[in-house]
Design a protein around this motif. Sequence first.
Motif, PDB file in Angstrom:
ATOM      1  N   GLU A 253       0.841  -1.201   0.000  1.00 14.85           N
ATOM      2  CA  GLU A 253       0.000   0.000   0.000  1.00 14.85           C
ATOM      3  C   GLU A 253       0.876   1.251   0.000  1.00 14.85           C
ATOM      4  O   GLU A 253       0.646   2.180  -0.754  1.00 14.85           O
ATOM      5  N   ASP A 254       1.901   1.257   0.859  1.00 17.95           N
ATOM      6  CA  ASP A 254       2.785   2.426   0.945  1.00 17.95           C
ATOM      7  C   ASP A 254       3.518   2.662  -0.375  1.00 17.95           C
ATOM      8  O   ASP A 254       3.700   3.803  -0.799  1.00 17.95           O
ATOM      9  N   ILE A 255       3.910   1.585  -1.004  1.00 17.14           N
ATOM     10  CA  ILE A 255       4.699   1.726  -2.238  1.00 17.14           C
ATOM     11  C   ILE A 255       3.872   2.417  -3.337  1.00 17.14           C
ATOM     12  O   ILE A 255       4.413   3.160  -4.146  1.00 17.14           O
ATOM     13  N   LYS A 256       2.556   2.233  -3.283  1.00 13.24           N
ATOM     14  CA  LYS A 256       1.703   2.906  -4.281  1.00 13.24           C
ATOM     15  C   LYS A 256       1.840   4.428  -4.197  1.00 13.24           C
ATOM     16  O   LYS A 256       1.596   5.135  -5.160  1.00 13.24           O
ATOM     17  N   LEU A 257       2.175   4.926  -2.996  1.00 18.34           N
ATOM     18  CA  LEU A 257       2.202   6.378  -2.786  1.00 18.34           C
ATOM     19  C   LEU A 257       3.518   7.029  -3.167  1.00 18.34           C
ATOM     20  O   LEU A 257       3.655   8.243  -3.130  1.00 18.34           O
ATOM     21  N   ILE A 258       4.508   6.224  -3.475  1.00 18.40           N
ATOM     22  CA  ILE A 258       5.837   6.824  -3.590  1.00 18.40           C
ATOM     23  C   ILE A 258       6.415   6.692  -5.003  1.00 18.40           C
ATOM     24  O   ILE A 258       5.912   5.929  -5.832  1.00 18.40           O
ATOM     25  N   ASP A 259       7.463   7.465  -5.238  1.00 17.46           N
ATOM     26  CA  ASP A 259       8.127   7.456  -6.542  1.00 17.46           C
ATOM     27  C   ASP A 259       9.390   6.614  -6.527  1.00 17.46           C
ATOM     28  O   ASP A 259       9.769   6.019  -7.515  1.00 17.46           O
ATOM     29  N   ILE A 260      10.055   6.596  -5.366  1.00 15.88           N
ATOM     30  CA  ILE A 260      11.355   5.914  -5.328  1.00 15.88           C
ATOM     31  C   ILE A 260      11.501   5.086  -4.045  1.00 15.88           C
ATOM     32  O   ILE A 260      11.148   5.541  -2.960  1.00 15.88           O
ATOM     33  N   VAL A 261      11.989   3.862  -4.220  1.00 17.14           N
ATOM     34  CA  VAL A 261      12.247   2.970  -3.084  1.00 17.14           C
ATOM     35  C   VAL A 261      13.742   3.027  -2.786  1.00 17.14           C
ATOM     36  O   VAL A 261      14.562   2.774  -3.671  1.00 17.14           O
ATOM     37  N   ILE A 262      14.060   3.405  -1.552  1.00 18.19           N
ATOM     38  CA  ILE A 262      15.477   3.458  -1.166  1.00 18.19           C
ATOM     39  C   ILE A 262      15.759   2.258  -0.286  1.00 18.19           C
ATOM     40  O   ILE A 262      15.229   2.155   0.825  1.00 18.19           O
ATOM     41  N   GLU A 263      16.547   1.346  -0.799  1.00 19.26           N
ATOM     42  CA  GLU A 263      16.805   0.113  -0.061  1.00 19.26           C
ATOM     43  C   GLU A 263      18.127   0.240   0.690  1.00 19.26           C
ATOM     44  O   GLU A 263      19.167   0.500   0.087  1.00 19.26           O
ATOM     45  N   LEU A 264      18.056   0.062   2.001  1.00 21.13           N
ATOM     46  CA  LEU A 264      19.273   0.095   2.808  1.00 21.13           C
ATOM     47  C   LEU A 264      19.819  -1.322   2.927  1.00 21.13           C
ATOM     48  O   LEU A 264      19.081  -2.243   3.302  1.00 21.13           O
ATOM     49  N   LEU A 265      21.085  -1.485   2.587  1.00 24.69           N
ATOM     50  CA  LEU A 265      21.748  -2.775   2.788  1.00 24.69           C
ATOM     51  C   LEU A 265      22.868  -2.564   3.795  1.00 24.69           C
ATOM     52  O   LEU A 265      23.305  -1.431   4.022  1.00 24.69           O
ATOM     53  N   ASP A 266      23.330  -3.634   4.387  1.00 23.17           N
ATOM     54  CA  ASP A 266      24.454  -3.543   5.305  1.00 23.17           C
ATOM     55  C   ASP A 266      25.733  -3.695   4.478  1.00 23.17           C
ATOM     56  O   ASP A 266      25.934  -4.727   3.825  1.00 23.17           O
ATOM     57  N   ALA A 267      26.569  -2.663   4.508  1.00 24.59           N
ATOM     58  CA  ALA A 267      27.778  -2.674   3.665  1.00 24.59           C
ATOM     59  C   ALA A 267      28.697  -3.852   3.979  1.00 24.59           C
ATOM     60  O   ALA A 267      29.518  -4.243   3.161  1.00 24.59           O
ATOM     61  N   ARG A 268      28.532  -4.449   5.177  1.00 18.65           N
ATOM     62  CA  ARG A 268      29.404  -5.576   5.526  1.00 18.65           C
ATOM     63  C   ARG A 268      28.903  -6.876   4.920  1.00 18.65           C
ATOM     64  O   ARG A 268      29.646  -7.856   4.869  1.00 18.65           O
ATOM     65  N   ALA A 269      27.643  -6.889   4.488  1.00 22.25           N
ATOM     66  CA  ALA A 269      27.079  -8.090   3.851  1.00 22.25           C
ATOM     67  C   ALA A 269      26.065  -7.633   2.806  1.00 22.25           C
ATOM     68  O   ALA A 269      24.870  -7.853   2.937  1.00 22.25           O
TER      69      ALA A 269
END
Length: 267
Positions: A10-26
Amino acid sequence: MTKAKRMMQEDIKLIDIVIELLDARAPLSSKNPDIDNLATNKSRMVILNKADMADARKTAKGFFVLSMDSRKNSGMKPVSDTIREACKEKIARDRKRGIINRPIRAMIVGIPNVGKSTFINSYAKKSCTKVGNKPGVTKGKQWIRIGKDVELLDTPGILWPKFDDQEIGLRLAYIGSINDEILTKSELALKFIDFLKINYCNALTDRYNIDIDIQNSENFEILKQIAVARLCLLKGNEPDLDKAAAILFDDFRSGRLGRMTLEEIPE
Ligand code: G4P
């Protein structure tokens, strides 16, 4: 489908861009494959967070857009710049249709403990204008205005770690994204010592001041030495391996064991 996943849809419908956080160590293990389906037709951006604790040479090899230490809010301008760059086609389309100055809406997603809340707090502190409800936006959603053209949803999307490969499970446990309970803390530490022996063989002697030939000692013996060095002793002066393991992971997760990356990123 779980409630969390439905809410995220539902939230994704409202937005333009998904910012995915990954852990730089993995960066591979901390990616949840579901997001590729959940975010189809959206602009995408990846941030390798906790880069301050990863091996800098390995982070530099990756496919990332940005790497950062989310506890510092000084590095946020590149985030806004990159969001704008990633959404520039959408901005151009809007403009053609006469829509000007509509902010780009962004949402943070990631598995537990990658730093989503820390990132949102740092980002929010920078400008700290909460934007109220708007027409077309579900009641109760809070948006944080960043600069004049970006809005960030204030609640992140939590992705549950997903893996069939035991090695991935281990890495997720090391970084604290899944419960240590898949193995006991000391069993997990024995596996982690295997990794350290191959990749960062001086880390343990440097940190715990133990006089032991790491390469040629049993992992069990190494953990025992850490317990003794840190005075983790049970009744009868037996080394408390679980306590030593807890110290080891605490040190790794806070960067005190040194900067480390757990997996190789293909060129
Ligand atoms: P989440 O919402 O994704 O679950 O993660 P959260 O922001 O709660 O962050 C989890 C832990 O990671 C926190 O530490 C936080 O301080 C730390 N953290 C987040 N981003 C970074 C980063 O870029 N670099 C480093 N080194 N650490 C980061 P904690 O010990 O659980 O809590 P706290 O005592 O620091 O608040």
